[in-house]
Scaffold this active site. Structure first.
Site, PDB file in Angstrom:
ATOM      1  N   HIS A   1       0.852  -1.197   0.000  1.00  0.00           N
ATOM      2  CA  HIS A   1       0.000   0.000   0.000  1.00  0.00           C
ATOM      3  C   HIS A   1       0.882   1.240   0.000  1.00  0.00           C
ATOM      4  CE1 HIS A   1      -4.164   1.601   1.097  1.00  0.00           C
ATOM      5  NE2 HIS A   1      -3.400   2.674   0.988  1.00  0.00           N
TER       6      HIS A   1
ATOM      7  N   HIS B   1       1.174   4.927  -2.379  1.00  0.00           N
ATOM      8  CA  HIS B   1       0.605   5.739  -3.454  1.00  0.00           C
ATOM      9  C   HIS B   1       1.708   6.480  -4.203  1.00  0.00           C
ATOM     10  CE1 HIS B   1      -3.771   5.488  -2.479  1.00  0.00           C
ATOM     11  NE2 HIS B   1      -3.293   5.166  -1.274  1.00  0.00           N
TER      12      HIS B   1
ATOM     13  N   ASP C   1       1.539   9.097  -6.156  1.00  0.00           N
ATOM     14  CA  ASP C   1       1.450  10.555  -6.052  1.00  0.00           C
ATOM     15  C   ASP C   1       1.633  11.050  -4.622  1.00  0.00           C
ATOM     16  OD1 ASP C   1      -0.950   9.392  -5.321  1.00  0.00           O
ATOM     17  OD2 ASP C   1      -2.203  10.923  -6.234  1.00  0.00           O
TER      18      ASP C   1
ATOM     19  N   GLY D   1      -9.920   7.302  -2.234  1.00  0.00           N
ATOM     20  CA  GLY D   1     -10.576   8.596  -2.124  1.00  0.00           C
ATOM     21  C   GLY D   1     -11.399   8.680  -0.858  1.00  0.00           C
TER      22      GLY D   1
ATOM     23  N   HIS E   1      -9.889   0.292  -0.430  1.00  0.00           N
ATOM     24  CA  HIS E   1      -9.725   1.103   0.776  1.00  0.00           C
ATOM     25  C   HIS E   1     -11.014   0.997   1.598  1.00  0.00           C
ATOM     26  CE1 HIS E   1      -6.332   3.070  -1.235  1.00  0.00           C
ATOM     27  NE2 HIS E   1      -6.099   3.779  -0.147  1.00  0.00           N
TER      28      HIS E   1
ATOM     29  N   GLU F   1     -11.117   2.823   7.264  1.00  0.00           N
ATOM     30  CA  GLU F   1     -10.162   3.863   7.659  1.00  0.00           C
ATOM     31  C   GLU F   1     -10.928   5.015   8.302  1.00  0.00           C
ATOM     32  OE1 GLU F   1      -6.618   6.577   5.619  1.00  0.00           O
ATOM     33  OE2 GLU F   1      -8.177   5.704   4.362  1.00  0.00           O
TER      34      GLU F   1
ATOM     35  N   ASP G   1       1.727   3.910   2.906  1.00  0.00           N
ATOM     36  CA  ASP G   1       0.642   4.721   2.364  1.00  0.00           C
ATOM     37  C   ASP G   1       1.205   5.833   1.473  1.00  0.00           C
ATOM     38  OD1 ASP G   1      -1.944   5.370   1.780  1.00  0.00           O
ATOM     39  OD2 ASP G   1      -2.406   6.300   3.700  1.00  0.00           O
TER      40      ASP G   1
END
Length: 369
Positions: free
Chosen positions: A31, A33, A35, A190, A217, A220, A305
């Site tokens: 996991h 990202h 970006d 998102g 996801h 959370e 993350d």
């Protein structure tokens, strides 16, 4: 200099020193990202090249601090706002190639031997690229990063659909089309509140029809009901974060039906401790539910993350857990093996990484301590 030393000042001040054995430990991340892990100096250089003027500062150290501080709000929604800057500079083939190559390099320098890195192709179309061109540029960047790292890392891409848009089926189709060229699977990400995963059921059905892997996801910002929907309605193989599954665990440790199902079916939880603190899913490292979940027998994996936004690395996450719970190499080997077992890879490749890289790496680490 070790990569994990090269952190924003605010992160370095907040983080403990990383032990040498932690740096040397083989790691796997499921996991992460794309970006959310850019080098600050790369953001600044790409912004100048593409004419983006929205950065809060053009000083690399100060920019790293800004990202970490902006994310330390306790709100998932505020946390997600930081990505407007990184996505703004990732709108050309050259930028995507560079960011992906540097991602693979940085992970390898931190001891990561296997990584699945996710991104949303639909967020990189402003410069005129097609979805296929975005995926091709990122895949080629990962291959270049693997080459620069001397083959010490394998990187797979996860294509992400956004919960608040209507392109998830299109991205699922893109995932199927590119899985022979480095795309390992699909993800939905998102803002969780108000955007349930079942809204994207056609995408998950398409993936299932084509025997394609996906993670979601969940658990959370929303409670155990989010995990239930991701697993039982959508059919998720893994859960991104998933820490709110503890809502279905009683104070005496008794598991509810959902928690027992997730544990017993070995549905991996992609746990990201530092990120969880930032978004309010956990109060501090010492009370983070990862230890409860591990002791209860869940398939727990440890993840970054967003390395820039959270001011972290896999080594930092290891160290935080070592400091909070006294974990040694044997526990981190457990986490790492669990991650590779849950990886979206063919079984022979998973076995090869475990038997030829991870087990020997930890054996050597234990023997040298």
């Amino acid at each position: 200099m070790h990569l994990s030393d090269n952190l924003p000042a605010s992160a370095a001040a907040a983080a403990p020193a990383v032990a040498e054995w932690v740096r040397r430990a083989p790691k796997a991340v499921l996991h992460d990202h794309l970006d959310g892990g850019l080098r600050p100096e790369t953001i600044i250089e790409l912004a100048r090249e593409c004419g983006y003027t929205g950065l809060p500062t053009e000083d690399p150290a100060a920019l790293g601090v800004w990202f970490r501080d902006a994310a330390d709000s306790g709100s998932l929604e505020r946390y997600l706002e930081t990505f407007a800057h990184t996505c703004a500079v990732m709108q050309s083939r050259e930028a995507l190639f560079r960011v992906a190559a540097e991602c693979a390099e940085d992970l390898a320098a931190d001891g990561v031997v296997y990584a699945e890195v996710r991104y949303a192709p639909e967020q990189h179309l402003a410069g005129g690229l097609t979805l296929d061109e975005v995926v091709t540029a990122v895949n080629e960047g990962f291959r270049e990063g693997e080459r620069r790292a001397g083959g010490r890392i394998v990187v797979g891409a996860l294509l992400t659909g956004m919960r608040h848009t209507d392109r998830s089926l299109e991205i699922a189709e893109l995932t199927v089309a590119h899985r022979a060229s480095g795309v390992a699977g699909f993800d939905i990400a998102g803002g969780e509140i108000g955007n349930p995963p079942a809204r994207h059921l056609p995408a998950f059905q398409h993936l299932k029809r084509h025997n394609c892997h996906f993670t979601i996801h969940a658990g959370e910002a929303v409670g155990a009901e989010s995990v239930h929907e991701a697993v039982q309605v959508c059919g998720a193989e893994r859960i991104g974060h998933g820490v709110r599954i503890t809502d279905d665990i009683a104070e005496d440790g008794t598991l509810g039906h959902l928690a027992a199902y997730v544990r017993d079916n070995r549905i991996a939880l992609e746990v990201c401790p530092t990120s969880n603190l930032q978004t309010g899913a956990a109060k501090d490292y010492a009370s983070h539910p990862i230890d409860l979940l591990r002791r209860a027998g869940f398939r727990v994996t440890l993840n970054t993350d967003n390395r820039l936004v959270s001011g972290t690395t896999m080594s930092r996450e290891f160290q935080h857990m070592a400091d909070a719970f006294g974990y040694g190499p044997e526990v981190f080997e457990e986490f790492t093996v669990a991650a590779v077992e849950a990886a979206f890879l063919p079984l022979p490749e998973r076995r090869r990484i475990i038997d030829e890289v991870i087990r020997p790496g930890y054996a050597a680490l234990t023997a040298s301590r």
